[in-house]
Write an enzyme that holds these catalytic residues in place. Structure first.
Site, PDB file in Angstrom:
ATOM      1  N   ASP A  10     -18.851 -32.469  62.331  1.00 15.45           N
ATOM      2  CA  ASP A  10     -20.227 -32.779  62.728  1.00 15.45           C
ATOM      3  C   ASP A  10     -20.185 -33.728  63.925  1.00 15.45           C
ATOM      4  O   ASP A  10     -19.578 -34.811  63.838  1.00 15.45           O
ATOM      5  CB  ASP A  10     -20.921 -33.457  61.528  1.00 15.45           C
ATOM      6  CG  ASP A  10     -22.384 -33.743  61.790  1.00 15.45           C
ATOM      7  OD1 ASP A  10     -23.164 -33.767  60.827  1.00 15.45           O
ATOM      8  OD2 ASP A  10     -22.742 -33.938  62.971  1.00 15.45           O
ATOM      9  N   GLY A  32     -30.461 -27.436  65.027  1.00 16.11           N
ATOM     10  CA  GLY A  32     -29.023 -27.485  65.337  1.00 16.11           C
ATOM     11  C   GLY A  32     -28.504 -28.867  65.678  1.00 16.11           C
ATOM     12  O   GLY A  32     -28.820 -29.857  65.019  1.00 16.11           O
ATOM     13  N   VAL A  33     -27.710 -28.913  66.752  1.00 18.59           N
ATOM     14  CA  VAL A  33     -27.127 -30.188  67.193  1.00 18.59           C
ATOM     15  C   VAL A  33     -28.237 -31.191  67.513  1.00 18.59           C
ATOM     16  O   VAL A  33     -28.193 -32.356  67.127  1.00 18.59           O
ATOM     17  CB  VAL A  33     -26.271 -29.960  68.461  1.00 18.59           C
ATOM     18  CG1 VAL A  33     -25.852 -31.257  69.095  1.00 18.59           C
ATOM     19  CG2 VAL A  33     -25.057 -29.111  68.135  1.00 18.59           C
ATOM     20  N   ASP A  34     -29.267 -30.684  68.198  1.00 20.52           N
ATOM     21  CA  ASP A  34     -30.401 -31.530  68.632  1.00 20.52           C
ATOM     22  C   ASP A  34     -31.030 -32.200  67.408  1.00 20.52           C
ATOM     23  O   ASP A  34     -31.262 -33.415  67.369  1.00 20.52           O
ATOM     24  CB  ASP A  34     -31.412 -30.616  69.326  1.00 20.52           C
ATOM     25  CG  ASP A  34     -32.304 -31.341  70.324  1.00 20.52           C
ATOM     26  OD1 ASP A  34     -33.140 -30.668  70.947  1.00 20.52           O
ATOM     27  OD2 ASP A  34     -32.156 -32.569  70.490  1.00 20.52           O
ATOM     28  N   SER A 122     -25.030 -23.636  73.660  1.00 22.80           N
ATOM     29  CA  SER A 122     -25.690 -22.321  73.770  1.00 22.80           C
ATOM     30  C   SER A 122     -25.235 -21.302  72.738  1.00 22.80           C
ATOM     31  O   SER A 122     -25.727 -20.169  72.750  1.00 22.80           O
ATOM     32  CB  SER A 122     -25.507 -21.694  75.176  1.00 22.80           C
ATOM     33  OG  SER A 122     -26.358 -22.332  76.103  1.00 22.80           O
ATOM     34  N   GLY A 124     -25.608 -21.331  69.467  1.00 22.44           N
ATOM     35  CA  GLY A 124     -26.414 -21.267  68.235  1.00 22.44           C
ATOM     36  C   GLY A 124     -27.719 -20.563  68.524  1.00 22.44           C
ATOM     37  O   GLY A 124     -27.747 -19.350  68.795  1.00 22.44           O
ATOM     38  N   TYR A 126     -29.352 -20.391  71.066  1.00 20.25           N
ATOM     39  CA  TYR A 126     -29.420 -19.729  72.389  1.00 20.25           C
ATOM     40  C   TYR A 126     -28.532 -18.490  72.474  1.00 20.25           C
ATOM     41  O   TYR A 126     -28.470 -17.839  73.515  1.00 20.25           O
ATOM     42  CB  TYR A 126     -29.120 -20.723  73.498  1.00 20.25           C
ATOM     43  CG  TYR A 126     -30.284 -21.672  73.812  1.00 20.25           C
ATOM     44  CD1 TYR A 126     -31.506 -21.558  73.141  1.00 20.25           C
ATOM     45  CD2 TYR A 126     -30.163 -22.681  74.757  1.00 20.25           C
ATOM     46  CE1 TYR A 126     -32.551 -22.416  73.408  1.00 20.25           C
ATOM     47  CE2 TYR A 126     -31.208 -23.545  75.046  1.00 20.25           C
ATOM     48  CZ  TYR A 126     -32.402 -23.400  74.367  1.00 20.25           C
ATOM     49  OH  TYR A 126     -33.456 -24.255  74.647  1.00 20.25           O
TER      50      TYR A 126
HETATM   51  N1  APR Z   1     -22.211 -30.753  64.997  1.00 18.87           N
HETATM   52  C1  APR Z   1     -21.513 -29.900  65.791  1.00 18.87           C
HETATM   53  N2  APR Z   1     -21.934 -28.647  66.080  1.00 18.87           N
HETATM   54  C2  APR Z   1     -23.098 -28.245  65.526  1.00 18.87           C
HETATM   55  C3  APR Z   1     -23.892 -29.073  64.691  1.00 18.87           C
HETATM   56  C4  APR Z   1     -23.399 -30.379  64.431  1.00 18.87           C
HETATM   57  N3  APR Z   1     -24.058 -31.234  63.647  1.00 18.87           N
HETATM   58  N4  APR Z   1     -25.001 -28.370  64.317  1.00 18.87           N
HETATM   59  C5  APR Z   1     -24.908 -27.156  64.876  1.00 18.87           C
HETATM   60  N5  APR Z   1     -23.768 -27.060  65.603  1.00 18.87           N
HETATM   61  C6  APR Z   1     -23.245 -25.929  66.372  1.00 18.87           C
HETATM   62  C7  APR Z   1     -23.859 -24.593  66.104  1.00 18.87           C
HETATM   63  O1  APR Z   1     -23.224 -23.973  64.996  1.00 18.87           O
HETATM   64  C8  APR Z   1     -23.565 -23.859  67.400  1.00 18.87           C
HETATM   65  O2  APR Z   1     -22.251 -23.333  67.377  1.00 18.87           O
HETATM   66  O3  APR Z   1     -23.545 -26.201  67.735  1.00 18.87           O
HETATM   67  C9  APR Z   1     -23.607 -24.970  68.458  1.00 18.87           C
HETATM   68  C10 APR Z   1     -24.876 -24.985  69.317  1.00 18.87           C
HETATM   69  O4  APR Z   1     -25.959 -24.566  68.521  1.00 18.87           O
HETATM   70  P1  APR Z   1     -27.462 -25.158  68.724  1.00 18.87           P
HETATM   71  O5  APR Z   1     -27.500 -26.534  68.217  1.00 18.87           O
HETATM   72  O6  APR Z   1     -28.377 -24.150  68.134  1.00 18.87           O
HETATM   73  O7  APR Z   1     -27.670 -25.245  70.299  1.00 18.87           O
HETATM   74  P2  APR Z   1     -27.967 -24.101  71.366  1.00 18.87           P
HETATM   75  O8  APR Z   1     -27.438 -22.777  70.936  1.00 18.87           O
HETATM   76  O9  APR Z   1     -27.492 -24.686  72.662  1.00 18.87           O
HETATM   77  O10 APR Z   1     -29.549 -23.988  71.351  1.00 18.87           O
HETATM   78  C11 APR Z   1     -30.296 -25.081  71.816  1.00 18.87           C
HETATM   79  O11 APR Z   1     -31.554 -25.154  69.811  1.00 18.87           O
HETATM   80  O12 APR Z   1     -31.686 -26.907  68.408  1.00 18.87           O
HETATM   81  C12 APR Z   1     -32.331 -26.276  69.418  1.00 18.87           C
HETATM   82  O13 APR Z   1     -33.546 -28.000  70.533  1.00 18.87           O
HETATM   83  C13 APR Z   1     -32.433 -27.139  70.644  1.00 18.87           C
HETATM   84  O14 APR Z   1     -33.926 -25.614  71.721  1.00 18.87           O
HETATM   85  C14 APR Z   1     -32.589 -26.088  71.695  1.00 18.87           C
HETATM   86  C15 APR Z   1     -31.676 -24.979  71.209  1.00 18.87           C
END
Ligand code: APR
Length: 177
Positions: A10, A32-34, A122, A124, A126
Site C-alpha cells: 500500500d 484507488g490510490v487517490d 493509469s 486502475g 484509467y
Molecule cells: N497503494 C498502491 N497502489 C494502489 C493502491 C494503494 N493503496 N490502491 C490502488 N492501487 C493501484 C491500482 O490497483 C492500480 O494498479 O494503483 C493503480 C492505479 O489505479 P487508480 O488508483 O485507479 O489510478 P488511475 O488508474 O491512475 O485512475 C485515476 O482514479 O481514483 C481515481 O481520482 C482518481 O480519477 C482518478 C483515477
C-alpha cells in the site's frame, strides 16, 4: 544513478520522502490510490489541493503534470499529485503517461526529495494495460536525469508486481546488451 525497487503493498504505508498520487485533474480526490492517500493522509492534503485550485491551478491539473502538497498524516513528507492519461485504443497517449513520471521526478528534485514511491499510474480506473504501463514507467524513470536516489514502485497485487518485475528485468537485460 537512481536505484529502482519494486514492492508489493500500500503506497500510503511507504516511509519515503514523497509518494506519488494517481490523481485526477480536479485534485479533489477519488478512489484507488487517490482515495487511499486522502483517507489515510487526512484533510490537510485536500485543503492544500483546494488552495492550488484557488490559485495557479484554477482549471485543474492537466494530464501529465505534477504538483506537490503536504502528506498530512502519511509517513511520507510530501504527496506529488500527477494525472495519468485515460487509456485509449485509438489514440497513443504513451507520451502523456511518460510525462507523469518525468514531471513527478522534476517536482521531487525541486522539493529535494531523495526517495519517491510511485503507484502504477493509469492502470486502475484509467484502464491502462499493466504490462504496457510498466514498460513505459520503467523506461521513463531509467531515462530521466534526477537527484532522486530511490524510485520505489509500490504494486497493489500480484499481477502488477509480476508485470513490473518482468519489465524491470527486460530493461536491465537490454541495458547489458
Ligand atoms: N497503494 C498502491 N497502489 C494502489 C493502491 C494503494 N493503496 N490502491 C490502488 N492501487 C493501484 C491500482 O490497483 C492500480 O494498479 O494503483 C493503480 C492505479 O489505479 P487508480 O488508483 O485507479 O489510478 P488511475 O488508474 O491512475 O485512475 C485515476 O482514479 O481514483 C481515481 O481520482 C482518481 O480519477 C482518478 C483515477
Amino acid at each position: 544513478m537512481t536505484r529502482i525497487t519494486l514492492t508489493r503493498g500500500d503506497i500510503t504505508e511507504q516511509h519515503v520522502d514523497a509518494v506519488v498520487n494517481a490523481a485526477n485533474s480536479s485534485l479533489l480526490g477519488g478512489g484507488g490510490v487517490d482515495g487511499a492517500i486522502h483517507r489515510r493522509g487526512g484533510p490537510e492534503i485536500l485543503a492544500e489541493c483546494r488552495r492550488l485550485r484557488a490559485g495557479d491551478y484554477g482549471k485543474g491539473l492537466p494530464t501529465g503534470q505534477a504538483v506537490a502538497t503536504t502528506a498530512g498524516r502519511l509517513p511520507a513528507r510530501w504527496v506529488i499529485h500527477t494525472v495519468g492519461p485515460v487509456y485509449s485504443v485509438s489514440r497513443d497517449r504513451s507520451g502523456e503517461l511518460a510525462d507523469c513520471y518525468r514531471s513527478s521526478l522534476r517536482v521531487a528534485d525541486e522539493l529535494g526529495a531523495r526517495t519517491v514511491a510511485f503507484p502504477a499510474v493509469s492502470t486502475g480506473v484509467y484502464g491502462w494495460p499493466m504490462d504496457d504501463a510498466a514498460r513505459i514507467a520503467l523506461a521513463t524513470v531509467r531515462a530521466t536525469p534526477t537527484e532522486v536516489s530511490e524510485v520505489r514502485f509500490v504494486l497493489f497485487g500480484e499481477e502488477a508486481y509480476r508485470a513490473f518485475a518482468a519489465a524491470l528485468a527486460e530493461a536491465e537485460g537490454s541495458a547489458q546488451g
